[in-house]
Design a protein around this motif. Structure first.
Motif, mmCIF file in Angstrom:
data_model
loop_
_atom_site.group_PDB
_atom_site.id
_atom_site.type_symbol
_atom_site.label_atom_id
_atom_site.label_comp_id
_atom_site.label_asym_id
_atom_site.label_seq_id
_atom_site.Cartn_x
_atom_site.Cartn_y
_atom_site.Cartn_z
ATOM 1 N N VAL B 692 0.834 -1.200 0.000
ATOM 2 C CA VAL B 692 0.000 0.000 0.000
ATOM 3 C C VAL B 692 0.875 1.259 0.000
ATOM 4 O O VAL B 692 0.515 2.279 -0.568
ATOM 5 C CB VAL B 692 -0.953 -0.028 1.214
ATOM 6 N N ASN B 700 -2.270 -0.648 -5.560
ATOM 7 C CA ASN B 700 -2.512 0.768 -5.802
ATOM 8 C C ASN B 700 -2.923 1.045 -7.244
ATOM 9 O O ASN B 700 -3.634 2.001 -7.522
ATOM 10 C CB ASN B 700 -1.263 1.582 -5.434
ATOM 11 N N ILE B 738 -5.855 2.326 2.162
ATOM 12 C CA ILE B 738 -6.570 1.730 1.023
ATOM 13 C C ILE B 738 -7.850 2.521 0.757
ATOM 14 O O ILE B 738 -8.152 2.873 -0.381
ATOM 15 C CB ILE B 738 -6.890 0.240 1.295
#
Lengths: 235, 970
Positions: B692, B700, B738
């Motif tokens: 991430v 991503n 996220i």
């Protein structure tokens, strides 16, 4: 069985109104405060925590199809103690609003429908209402110290607009006298509307925002037209 | 005067504000490092909240005294810290608070407002006549209002001297009239002092307990049997309202059924408390266990909780122990309390594990009160030169307080170096003046120094002088008011009319000025004595001094270097802090590079700091770094370690060092459960986090639909029965990142107890706000992971809806937690003990959190237990300060009471080694006898008692001394 949540256009979790200080149901800690305090937890499977959780999962159809939303008394004991301030009461009310109107429990459904048509939950015509009220007022005037007591209907510029709980008009009209005695002794300048006098709003309980707005609107109209500043609303 | 004390008096002092655990440890640490300290405490007694708590988990004792100095014990009085702090370099100002700070660092002027205690401590002998006479009565805060106290009272029951509560006092004068010693001063009240010559101010504390009186639904204040956790501590205490019997306030009925309600004033957005108070879960577990023990088998103790936050290394096992003892844990927050029927019992409703509403009646309900949400430091704390321990004050476990204090002391010491390269004791602490050893060895000559306070009537000193003449000793009698520079004697007896406590406080300054060892100096209080009484007190003291032999041991020269094992974040930080303080430090790293697992740290600021530390370590002239190296063996006592290293696999070298810091680190655990290794998107949590954080990673580039996180993988159950402390926070940070990038991604966290302790609670709140879903699971009913045609499905159970759950996941993260790095025989090499999970055990988990059981060996970072990066760095600095305390000395001076070996009698049976609780006894292989590590020895006498040959003796009052005293007294 719970799965990843479905997609919903207007989920109850966002649609339910929030009062100042309220938080969205996403904030639920699942701590159990609401359920531990609810007087109905366990009655026919009722559990406010489950309701919040199902709404959160956008499984509101399961709730709408069940009797659960109608078990709640909307007393707010759960919400008062909720450490996250979740709008539990409005969630339940919003769920009720999404129930098809013919599935709303009988008495409430009928009352709201009659109120829309006639201006009161009993469906009482104006002349019948006027007769009952005048009759009760005359009974009071028979007492010596209230000899000059009279009801003024739709009196402009009165000090107080007096709406009535339909129960007091229907079955328990002797209870009206208590109010009036006080008003009389206090010299209160009050008036009762001939029509649209209903002083309880069952749209609140049935989740029917439109009916609720209609009832409120009628009272506002009275106050504007008669130029009255104060309202007595017995709900 | 040209004595060391006089020099010290001119050097600036450090003001420490607050004398709770953090303040006490800061003050003692600075004093042990040689600095003068002004300890300023707002309350009339020291100790803070801990004075009211008699029992600390995990061992359920107090143990505050374990913070007392272990070296140079003679510089202070080794007494219960609840009674006060007595150290030569610490000046304590109680009932005082800082009002303003002016000037620049190094020369600050600190304005203090101090309330007069009303009782002169030097006159008071604690008889209590004043308290008996006082007609005022009010609630006793010390017992949380469960008892009443007078307006003249002991702020802490362990103290002897009383103080006046000026707010309650009516100035009627009854106490002054009753006092037989004219110790009471009824003129209040407050005066302002300007403390000049203050180098720095250390601000501690700031967290306040939540007042449950504002939570209407629990009836605190109106239902008498609803008490705060603090009040329950007092009920448990033998110095408490019911002498330690478990009674309840309303009717003094013996209590059997007790409920604890957690999170009162915490985790509640409606009162602005978006925090967890950190300590309450462990406090409740401890209180329930103690209640269970006290009441016996008929107890019913129930804790109502949301997440049981057992986030420390050994906390989970403590929880298991408490549950095994029969304490019931119910996961439900309590809505409200009501009186049960007409009596004083309390009714509480809750949901049981099956979701059924239960009503239950309890004798007593304890509210686990957290802390006040709004905590602000005073304005003066922003002044330059004020170091604040906690920018955001929090309630903390004692160990965290001690570590925070140690790290702040490291900051202070660094600042002081920058400010005063010369004037403060960066040189080793040494007594400058000393009477030469041959003088001490000569025939004893006792000087009886009579202070002016005792020189006059009613004592007839001529009679005393005559009697002295008849004794078979060399005695000189002098009238002295202050310590003389030189003395025509090698023993000193100081006689004055101050109280015994005030007299013994004179030993330090008189020893320093005259150069006598403290063992050769005694005081006698002639308070209220007639000639006959005086003689009875002086005679035995002279006898004792005459008999006293030369101090136990020669001081031993120290090796001035330090050895740090491990080049990760903890080791690098500790090494650099030591090197910055002028300590030649050797850093040993097993791998071929420095930095350890810095890449696992997500906080970029900290990562940057560690990278800078690594650069500084590589280039610091006082540091030697050995990569690809390890330890072959280590021997010797504290201060004189000799360690053999294997350097670069081939060569060997020996390091001579005074202290060792173990920073061997830890690593993320691997798992074979939950489909690990069977799908490329089933990853350890730290890998998902790293993905991430990498802009170009797959997660991503392409928004996942569903992410599932499983917490507590192979953790909090045997064989790894501990919480790794970092995973919940890491999981939520990752989930939020996220969500930030892909708001539509659905994230579900499967957890047991969410360990977002302290301020991290806000992270949990934020995760819920961003619609991260949380489903608790029971370890007996773990989620199942099914990998099928590249699809990941997680089957679990939602106990809240009482139905199965089936989730598909594009990514599944597994929080596997932390394990200590395996180091071959670390325990045998360094003489330390390990926990069941392979971490290095501290000397005391509360009060000496970075000391190992062996003096001179310290531990920090993941070697000690799971820790977040910031905690690791604080521990490293705290460990460095503990080492520095030793390394600032050129020699180790044994304290007066230290075990001493008569080598000729030693049979090498090693009974002493087994008996010693401080690991101070060891085999001196060269000289073939069991030696005493003078730095580690605390003079407890366990080895003396264990030795079958009387080969070990303890200096200090001997049996003969005591018998002589008794004989004279009779």
């Amino acid at each position: 069985m719970a799965t990843n949540p479905p997609v919903n256009e207007d989920p109850v979790k966002t649609a339910a109104p929030r009062r100042p200080g309220n938080q969205a149901p996403e904030m639920c800690l699942a701590c159990g405060t609401c359920a531990a305090g609810c007087p109905l937890t366990g009655q026919d499977g009722f559990d406010p925590r489950k309701i919040v959780r199902l709404v959160l999962l956008e499984r509101e159809q399961e709730l709408i199809a069940s009797d659960l939303p109608w078990l709640c008394t909307l007393c707010g004991k759960c919400e008062y103690a909720c450490p996250m301030g979740i709008n539990i009461v409005n969630i339940v009310r919003t769920l009720r609003g999404r129930v098809a109107r013919d599935k709303v429990p009988g008495m409430i459904h009928k009352g709201v429908a009659l109120c829309r048509q006639t201006g009161n939950n009993l469906g009482l015509p104006a002349e019948d209402f006027e007769f009952i009220i005048t009759d009760v007022a005359e009974e009071l005037a028979a007492e010596e110290e209230f000899a000059d007591f009279k009801i003024a209907f739709d009196k402009p510029e009165a000090n107080l607009l007096h709406t009535l709980h339909n129960k007091l008009v229907n079955t328990q009209n002797e209870d009206l006298v208590h109010w009036w005695k006080i008003f009389h002794v206090a010299g209160e300048d009050f008036t009762i509307p001939r029509e649209n006098w209903e002083g309880v709003n069952w749209g609140l309980f049935s989740g029917d925002d439109e009916a609720m707005q209609l009832s409120v609107g009628r009272i506002v109209t009275h106050m504007e037209q008669l130029e009255i500043q104060n309202l007595m609303y017995p709900e | 005067m040209s004595t060391p004390n006089a020099t010290a008096a001119q050097s600036p002092a450090i003001a420490v504000a607050g004398a709770g655990i953090t303040g006490i440890h800061s003050a003692l640490a600075l004093a042990e490092l040689g600095y003068r300290v002004k300890l300023i405490q707002q309350a009339p007694a020291v100790g803070g909240l801990l004075t009211q708590l008699d029992h600390q988990f995990p061992n359920n004792h107090c143990g505050m005294c374990r913070m007392l100095p272990l070296l140079d014990r003679d510089d202070g009085v080794q007494t219960c810290l609840r009674r006060g702090i007595y150290h030569d370099r610490i000046e304590l100002l109680t009932a005082a608070r800082i009002e303003a700070v002016a000037g620049s660092p190094g020369r600050l002027c600190v304005t203090v407002r101090q309330t007069a205690p009303g009782v002169q401590p030097e006159r008071c002998d604690g008889c209590g006549a004043c308290e008996a006479a006082c007609p005022v009565s009010g609630p006793d805060d010390f017992n949380a209002g469960l008892t009443r106290r007078k307006a003249i009272y002991k702020p802490v029951p362990h103290q002897t001297v009383r103080v006046i509560d000026w707010q309650a006092c009516t100035a009627c004068g009854a106490c002054a009239e009753a006092c037989p010693r004219d110790a009471i001063q009824l003129e209040p009240q407050a005066h302002t002092i300007d403390l000049k010559n203050i180098a720095l101010v250390v601000q501690t504390g700031g967290a306040r307990l939540y007042d449950p009186g504002t939570t209407d639904l629990y009836g605190y204040g109106s239902l008498p049997n609803v008490v705060s956790a603090l009040a329950f501590e007092r009920i448990l205490s033998s110095s408490g309202p019911y002498q330690g019997r478990l009674l309840r306030p309303s009717d003094r009925k013996a209590v059997q059924k007790i409920a604890w309600i957690q999170c009162v004033g915490s985790r509640n957005l409606t009162i602005g408390a978006d925090h967890c108070a950190r300590i309450c879960c462990m406090v409740a577990l401890k209180e329930a266990l103690l209640a269970q023990r006290k009441i016996g088998p008929d107890t019913s103790a129930t804790i109502f909780y949301m997440d049981l936050r057992t986030f420390g290394r050994d906390y989970q096992r403590y929880r298991d122990r408490v549950e095994a003892a029969g304490v019931r844990l119910v996961r439900c927050r309590v809505h409200s309390l009501q009186p049960a029927g007409a009596g004083d019992d309390l009714m509480l409703s809750y949901l049981d594990a099956d979701g059924n509403l239960q009503d239950e009646v309890f004798d007593l309900v304890v509210l686990s009160t957290g802390m006040q949400p709004e905590q602000h430091h005073a304005d003066w704390t922003t002044h330059e030169g004020v170091l604040v321990v906690d920018k955001h004050p929090e309630l903390k476990d004692a160990a965290d307080s001690v570590i925070a204090a140690g790290a702040t002391v490291a900051r202070a010491v660094k600042r002081l170096r920058d400010l005063h390269p010369q004037s403060l004791p960066h040189q080793p602490i040494e007594k400058i003046k000393e009477i030469p050893e041959d003088v001490l060895k000569q025939r004893p000559v006792v000087c009886l120094a009579v202070m002016p306070s005792a020189a006059g009537a009613p004592i007839d000193w001529d009679t005393i002088a005559n009697r002295l003449g008849s004794l078979p000793f060399n005695i000189v009698m002098e009238q002295l008011e202050s310590p003389p520079d030189s003395l025509a004697a090698n023993r000193l007896l100081l006689a004055g009319s101050q109280t015994p406590a005030a007299m013994s406080a004179l030993i330090g300054p008189w020893a320093d000025t005259t150069g006598l060892p403290r063992a050769f100096l005694e005081t006698v209080s002639l308070d209220g004595a007639t000639t006959e009484n005086a003689w009875q007190r002086l005679g035995p003291a002279i006898h004792r001094l005459h008999q006293r032999s030369q101090p136990a041991q020669h001081r031993q020269a120290m090796y001035d270097g330090a050895l740090v094992i491990g080049g990760g974040p903890a080791g690098l930080t500790a090494a650099l802090t030591l090197a910055t303080n002028g300590i030649a430090t050797t850093l040993v790293e097993k791998s071929d590079r420095l930095g350890g697992r810095t890449d696992q740290i997500r906080d970029l600021r900290l990562r940057d700091r560690i990278a800078r530390t690594a650069d500084a370590v590589r280039n610091h002239p006082a540091l030697t770094v050995h990569l690809n190296s390890d330890v072959i063996h280590c021997r010797g006592p504290a201060g004189r370690f000799i360690t053999q290293l294997r350097v670069g696999r081939k060569t060997q070298c020996a390091v001579f060092h005074g202290a060792t810091i173990l920073a061997t680190g830890g690593h993320p655990a691997l798992t074979e459960n939950y489909g690990a290794g069977r799908h490329e998107r089933i990853v350890p949590l730290h890998e998902l986090t790293a993905a991430v954080d990498a802009p170009d990673s797959q997660i991503n580039r392409q928004a996942p639909q569903h992410v599932v996180m499983i917490q507590c993988v192979d953790s909090r159950e045997e064989p790894n029965n501990f919480c790794s402390r970092i995973c919940c926070i890491k999981a939520l940070n990752t989930a939020l990142k996220i969500k930030q990038r892909h708001p539509a991604t659905d994230i579900t966290v499967l957890y047991r107890d969410l360990m977002t302790y302290g301020r991290h609670e806000a992270l949990y709140t934020e995760a819920r706000r961003r619609a991260v879903r949380f489903i608790p699971y029971d370890p007996a009913r773990k989620p199942q992971v099914i990998v099928d045609d590249h699809a990941i499905t997680i089957k679990g159970y939602d106990p809240l809806l009482a139905e199965p759950v089936s989730l598909t996941a594009d990514w599944l993260s597994l929080a596997t937690g932390v394990r200590p790095n395996p180091v071959d025989s670390l325990d045998a090499l360094f003489g330390v003990t390990m926990t069941a999970d392979g971490f290095v055990r501290e000397a005391d988990s509360k009060w000496r959190p970075v000391d190992t059981g062996r003096e001179g060996v310290f531990v920090c970072g993941l070697a000690r237990g799971p820790a977040r990066a910031g905690d690791t760095l604080r521990q490293a600095d705290a460990a460095a300060m503990r080492a520095l305390r030793l390394l600032r000395r050129k020699t180790l001076q044994p304290s007066t009471a230290t075990a001493r070996l008569r080598p000729a009698l030693c049979s090498l049976c090693a009974s002493c080694v087994a008996a010693c609780p401080h690991q101070a006894r060891y085999l001196d292989a060269e000289n073939r006898h069991m030696a005493v590590d003078a730095a580690a020895c605390q003079g407890c006498g366990a080895c003396v008692a264990a030795c079958p040959n009387n080969a070990t003796v303890l200096d200090g009052p001997t049996a003969t001394d005591i018998m002589a005293d008794l004989e004279t007294a009779l």
